[in-house]
Design an enzyme around this catalytic site. Structure first.
Site, PDB file in Angstrom:
ATOM      1  N   GLU A 198       0.198  -9.320 -29.006  1.00 12.96           N
ATOM      2  CA  GLU A 198       1.314  -8.415 -29.283  1.00 12.96           C
ATOM      3  C   GLU A 198       1.286  -7.327 -28.210  1.00 12.96           C
ATOM      4  O   GLU A 198       0.279  -6.668 -28.016  1.00 12.96           O
ATOM      5  CB  GLU A 198       1.126  -7.804 -30.680  1.00 12.96           C
ATOM      6  CG  GLU A 198       2.347  -7.218 -31.342  1.00 12.96           C
ATOM      7  CD  GLU A 198       3.207  -6.361 -30.462  1.00 12.96           C
ATOM      8  OE1 GLU A 198       4.393  -6.679 -30.336  1.00 12.96           O
ATOM      9  OE2 GLU A 198       2.732  -5.369 -29.900  1.00 12.96           O
ATOM     10  N   CYS A 214       3.982  -1.303 -35.599  1.00 10.72           N
ATOM     11  CA  CYS A 214       3.709  -2.678 -35.200  1.00 10.72           C
ATOM     12  C   CYS A 214       4.510  -3.656 -36.043  1.00 10.72           C
ATOM     13  O   CYS A 214       4.663  -3.458 -37.245  1.00 10.72           O
ATOM     14  CB  CYS A 214       2.218  -2.946 -35.367  1.00 10.72           C
ATOM     15  SG  CYS A 214       1.741  -4.581 -34.840  1.00 10.72           S
ATOM     16  N   CYS A 245       1.087  -6.173 -37.604  1.00 12.15           N
ATOM     17  CA  CYS A 245       0.274  -5.732 -38.750  1.00 12.15           C
ATOM     18  C   CYS A 245       1.028  -4.659 -39.507  1.00 12.15           C
ATOM     19  O   CYS A 245       0.560  -3.537 -39.684  1.00 12.15           O
ATOM     20  CB  CYS A 245      -1.086  -5.242 -38.294  1.00 12.15           C
ATOM     21  SG  CYS A 245      -0.992  -3.837 -37.202  1.00 12.15           S
ATOM     22  N   HIS A 248      -0.425  -0.488 -41.718  1.00 14.48           N
ATOM     23  CA  HIS A 248      -0.173   0.929 -41.436  1.00 14.48           C
ATOM     24  C   HIS A 248       0.472   1.608 -42.643  1.00 14.48           C
ATOM     25  O   HIS A 248       0.188   2.766 -42.936  1.00 14.48           O
ATOM     26  CB  HIS A 248       0.707   1.083 -40.196  1.00 14.48           C
ATOM     27  CG  HIS A 248       0.000   0.687 -38.935  1.00 14.48           C
ATOM     28  ND1 HIS A 248      -1.058   1.404 -38.433  1.00 14.48           N
ATOM     29  CD2 HIS A 248       0.160  -0.373 -38.113  1.00 14.48           C
ATOM     30  CE1 HIS A 248      -1.500   0.809 -37.329  1.00 14.48           C
ATOM     31  NE2 HIS A 248      -0.782  -0.281 -37.120  1.00 14.48           N
ATOM     32  N   SER A 301      -7.183  -1.944 -32.413  1.00 14.94           N
ATOM     33  CA  SER A 301      -7.088  -2.348 -31.005  1.00 14.94           C
ATOM     34  C   SER A 301      -7.326  -1.163 -30.073  1.00 14.94           C
ATOM     35  O   SER A 301      -7.632  -1.349 -28.906  1.00 14.94           O
ATOM     36  CB  SER A 301      -5.741  -3.015 -30.707  1.00 14.94           C
ATOM     37  OG  SER A 301      -5.695  -4.283 -31.346  1.00 14.94           O
TER      38      SER A 301
HETATM   39 NI1  NFE Z   1      -0.469  -4.377 -34.435  1.00 19.04          NI
HETATM   40 FE1  NFE Z   1      -3.160  -3.697 -35.989  1.00 19.04          FE
HETATM   41  C1  NFE Z   1      -4.316  -4.635 -36.924  1.00 19.04           C
HETATM   42  C2  NFE Z   1      -3.615  -2.234 -36.849  1.00 19.04           C
HETATM   43  S1  NFE Z   1      -4.138  -3.254 -34.284  1.00 19.04           S
HETATM   44  S2  NFE Z   1      -2.016  -5.387 -35.233  1.00 19.04           S
HETATM   45  O1  NFE Z   1      -4.970  -5.298 -37.517  1.00 19.04           O
HETATM   46  O2  NFE Z   1      -3.857  -1.375 -37.410  1.00 19.04           O
HETATM   47  O3  NFE Z   1      -5.322  -3.264 -33.892  1.00 19.04           O
END
Ligand code: NFE
Ligand code: MG
Length: 567
Positions: free
Chosen positions: A14, A61, A64, A68, A502
């Site tokens: 991503e 995102c 995921c 969040h 990440s």
């Molecule tokens: Ni956009 Fe995420 C996950 C978060 S990133 S994927 O799992 O939080 O590292």
């Protein structure tokens, strides 16, 4: 002679990630990881109502999404010191676990398998032999010779048409590809079946969350699902049975396909159980709370140095002061004003783009540290901490993968081998297996609790005027430990910082100039052909990068921030 390569962007992830490597004598000696896109979510949140934050931050995102949203409501609830109804915990957990299962299946088959599988070689496979290979290790009904023949026909059709479609642009015929034709064929068949199966995981998210991606059913204080077993258009028995049906489908695929393929691949790529060790410190947090005040969890968390089990320190719950106190982010090598490490509640996100400079600033990703050290988060960290802490499900599923590995190789995996590219992938599979067990438990617990007459799903949050609140929402997300840090007063957010998995793993050099986990993991990696750096991609993919999360920033001017140099 040393050589430089720049891979920009790394695909099948991503977002935008650039990796630069210095290669000497066929091996990587130094690496730089750069997030190359810029957004601004943390700044956007200032001034918003804390009860609305979850719906905004889940737009960090599109991969995921739920994670969040859930971390955000947890942060506000932590700030308010409030409990939530147990039904709300179960529903959030079922959404989270299903979402992560979808993510893991897609990572293994759609995003990373083609680094290991040579699809064109599958045409040489003997379907009978492929089917026979799986007898005794898998009971999956689609492992028949007939099914494999059908898949071969499909691949032949794609090759004949000259349009490989979803399989275009692979490293086909690369010298690092080691699977026999039959295993390549099995992998392609399961790639196609995984496309179907991941949908079932997403359906669970959609039924409970109202839609996916980006669920609609959360609230600070619980969930907005009205519960009544006998009424239409709410969370009733029919919908719960629908969810159960998908949980069962997922269970079959994970146990009979995903788990078995993980062991088979590992058996054919043992050298990748030695390559790819990242940072020397591992961190994970407990997940899937099963009571209203977050003191009991289905999944454990902890901290560890290397795989030295004597250094393991469990993290019992999210209130652990040692956990909160250790987390800082520095912008010394990232395009921000503030170099000094800052605690997230005091965190600043002030962009300052100065161009790519390996000795100065070279990424939009900040560099998080735990007590000043670069730390790897994610499935490898979660697995080794789970094994050290003797988490029952983790040990059980890991041992089962190891048994298949032993059947195929005559050898047993040892802990040191987990600190590797393939160790990260094994960790992800074990995580999926444990989540699958948890889904069954959570579903049953929800149904039993409703059956006892408890239909509560929401408690109204109360705010005191004039008081400054601070909270943190921890979560073990698909890619590892996530934390959202919020400060608010009189109904308005004054600071919001997301410290994302990440970001931990893809971060550039830190305040002490130590490389981050991606950068460390590449050192020592052999590169057979610098024009086709498949080996580098394998290790980076094993982390399952998500740069949208890592930076949560976007360049609104549409300006090109970096160029492709090689490949
Ligand atoms: Ni956009 Fe995420 C996950 C978060 S990133 S994927 O799992 O939080 O590292
Ligand atoms: Mg952040």
């Amino acid at each position: 002679m040393s050589q430089r390569i720049t891979i920009d962007p790394i695909t099948r992830i991503e977002g935008h990630l650039r990796v630069d490597c210095e290669i000497d004598n066929g091996k990587v000696v130094k690496a730089w990881s750069s997030g190359t896109m810029w957004r601004g979510m943390e700044e956007i949140l200032k001034g918003s109502d804390p009860r609305d934050a979850w719906i905004i931050v889940q737009r960090i995102c599109g991969v995921c999404t739920t994670v969040h949203a859930i971390a955000s409501v947890r942060a506000v609830e932590d700030a308010l010191g409030m409990d939530i109804p147990v039904n709300a915990q179960y529903i959030r957990n079922i959404i989270l676990a299903s979402h992560i299962l979808h993510d893991h299946i897609v990572h293994f088959y759609q995003l990373s398998a083609m680094d290991w599988v040579d699809i064109t070689s599958a045409l040489q496979a003997d379907p009978e032999k492929a089917s026979a290979m799986l007898k005794g290790v898998s009971q999956w009904q689609l492992n028949s010779a007939e099914e494999f023949r059908k898949v071969q026909k499909k691949i032949q059709g794609l090759v004949d048409s000259g349009q490989l479609g979803i399989f275009a642009n692979g490293y086909w015929g690369h010298s690092a590809m080691k699977l026999p034709p039959e295993v390549n064929l099995i992998a392609v068949a399961h790639y196609l079946q995984a496309l179907e199966c991941q949908r079932d995981a997403n359906r669970i998210v959609a039924v409970l969350g109202g839609k996916t991606p980006h669920i609609q059913n959360l609230a600070v204080g619980g969930v907005a699902n009205p519960i009544n077993l006998d009424a239409p258009s709410v969370l009733n028995l029919e919908r719960l049975m629908y969810v159960k049906h998908f949980i069962d489908n997922l269970g079959d695929f994970i146990e009979q396909v995903y788990k078995v393929d993980t062991a088979i691949f590992a058996a054919y790529y043992p050298e990748w159980l030695k390559i790819g060790k990242g940072a020397n410190y591992y961190l994970s947090v407990p997940e899937l709370p099963i009571n209203g005040n977050n003191t009991e969890f289905l999944l454990s968390g902890g901290y560890m140095e290397g795989v030295d089990f004597s250094t393991y320190r469990p993290i019992k719950d999210w209130k652990d002061e040692n956990l909160k106190d250790g987390i800082e982010e520095s912008g010394k090598h990232a395009w921000y004003e503030d170099d000094e490490p800052l605690k997230p509640w005091e965190g600043l996100t002030r962009p300052k783009y100065t161009g790519w400079d390996e000795n100065e600033k070279y990424s939009w990703v900040k560099s998080p540290t735990f007590y000043g050290k670069p730390v790897e988060v994610g499935t490898l960290a979660w697995l080794v901490c789970g094994l050290a802490g003797k988490h029952e499900g983790t040990v059980k599923h890991y041992n089962e993968i190891n048994e298949i590995y032993t059947k195929l190789t005559g050898e047993t995996l040892v802990n040191e081998q987990l600190e590797s590219t393939w160790g990260r992938i094994i960790g992800r599979t074990v995580h999926a297996c444990v989540l699958q067990d948890s889904l069954n438990f959570l579903w049953q617990s929800l149904v039993d609790n409703i059956g006892r007459g408890d239909t509560a799903a929401f408690i109204k949050p109360e705010f005191e005027p004039g008081k400054e609140y601070r909270g943190v929402g921890f979560e073990e997300a698909s890619r590892g430990m996530l934390s959202h840090w919020i400060v608010f007063k009189d109904g308005k957010i004054t600071n919001y910082q997301a410290v994302v998995p990440s970001t931990w793993n893809a971060g550039p050099r830190n305040f002490n100039d130590e490389p981050g986990p991606y950068e460390l993991s590449l050192v020592g990696t052999p590169v057979a052909d610098p024009k086709k750096p498949l080996e580098v991609v394998r290790t980076i993919h094993s982390f399952d990068p998500c740069m949208a999360c890592a930076v949560h920033m976007v360049d609104l001017t549409g300006k090109e921030l970096s160029k492709v140099k090689v490949l």
